[in-house]
Design an enzyme around this catalytic site. Structure first.
Site, PDB file in Angstrom:
ATOM      1  CB  ALA A 129      -5.223   0.345  -3.902  1.00  0.00           C
TER       2      ALA A 129
ATOM      3  CB  ILE B 139      -2.543   5.413   0.613  1.00  0.00           C
ATOM      4  CG1 ILE B 139      -2.516   5.742  -0.817  1.00  0.00           C
ATOM      5  CG2 ILE B 139      -1.443   6.398   1.191  1.00  0.00           C
ATOM      6  CD1 ILE B 139      -2.490   7.203  -1.160  1.00  0.00           C
TER       7      ILE B 139
ATOM      8  CG  LEU C 266      -5.215   6.933  -5.072  1.00  0.00           C
ATOM      9  CD1 LEU C 266      -4.508   8.155  -5.178  1.00  0.00           C
ATOM     10  CD2 LEU C 266      -4.183   5.657  -5.185  1.00  0.00           C
ATOM     11  CE  LYS C 267     -11.125   1.489   2.293  1.00  0.00           C
ATOM     12  NZ  LYS C 267     -11.486   0.003   2.467  1.00  0.00           N
ATOM     13  CB  ILE C 268      -6.703   8.863   1.394  1.00  0.00           C
ATOM     14  CG1 ILE C 268      -6.204   8.569   0.131  1.00  0.00           C
ATOM     15  CG2 ILE C 268      -5.949   9.851   2.359  1.00  0.00           C
ATOM     16  CD1 ILE C 268      -5.800   9.827  -0.853  1.00  0.00           C
TER      17      ILE C 268
END
Ligand code: G3P
Length: 218
Positions: free
Chosen positions: A60, A62, A86-88
């Site tokens: 998902a 950010i 968390l996709k950053i």
């Protein structure tokens, strides 16, 4: 090699989960937009729905680009479901955020990777995955597969634990080359994953076998 689907479409995720070959899901704001999802509550609800379908990691993204905001957003996303990764993006603030989450045992997927230097920094920060976008590199006449080979070589040299999640996959050859050169994961659209099944000789062979079987029963 793990197979993830690159989509926010629940039907497609269900179909691959039912097939028994799905290891995870990656999403991004463009893919969420394609599904017509809007408003933070609906976006978060959608992530939860995806997690309930698939057994595996669900990336998902950010949206914030400021460190403090990234942490706040990441904590909210990560509280949604234990499968959330968390996709950053690979920016300075993103690297700091990856380190923060990595130190707390929260999985991250460092996205928008287009070079080995970016891949090194993401691994040093403790990213669980990096997402090199191979199709987009091909689009500008750089070899996406060469990047996968180079990163794999570097990660092997230093036994980095970060997994290479090859993204922006456009066709079967991308997947086969990623498998050959040791990408840990590929994420691809539904149609590309399903196309792995296809071979004209399989269709012809099956047709003949079914025809001959009918003759046997005469
Ligand atoms: O999820 C990121 C990546 O797979 C995007 O692919 O086709 O938009 O370049 P594409």
């Amino acid at each position: 090699m793990k197979i993830f689907i690159d989509t926010a479409n629940l039907e497609q995720i269900k179909k691959l989960q039912d097939l028994g070959i799905l290891d995870g899901v990656t999403t991004n704001p463009t893919l969420m937009y394609k599904e017509g999802i809007s408003g933070l509550d609906n976006i978060y609800k959608h992530y939860k729905n995806i997690c309930e379908i698939v057994d595996g990691d669900v990336s998902a993204e950010i949206i914030s680009t400021n460190y403090k905001e990234m942490i706040k957003e990441g904590e909210k996303l990560s509280d949604l479901h234990p499968q959330i990764v968390l996709k950053i993006p690979i920016i300075k603030e993103g690297i700091k955020a990856i380190r923060y989450f990595s130190d707390r045992g929260i999985k991250t997927n460092c996205t928008l990777i287009f070079s080995s230097s970016q891949a090194i920094l993401a691994a040093k920060a403790g990213a669980s995955y990096i997402s090199p976008f191979i199709g987009r590199l091909d689009d500008i006449s750089f070899s996406g597969i060469s990047l996968i080979k180079e990163i794999k070589n570097i990660y092997d040299n230093f036994s980095f634990e970060t997994e290479i999640l090859a993204a922006s996959i456009r066709h079967q050859i991308h997947i086969i080359e990623c498998a050959k050169y040791g990408a840990n994961v590929i994420t691809a659209p539904f149609s590309v994953i399903m196309s792995l099944l296809n071979h004209p000789l399989t269709d012809i062979g099956l047709k003949i076998f079914l025809k001959d079987h009918k003759k046997l029963n005469k």
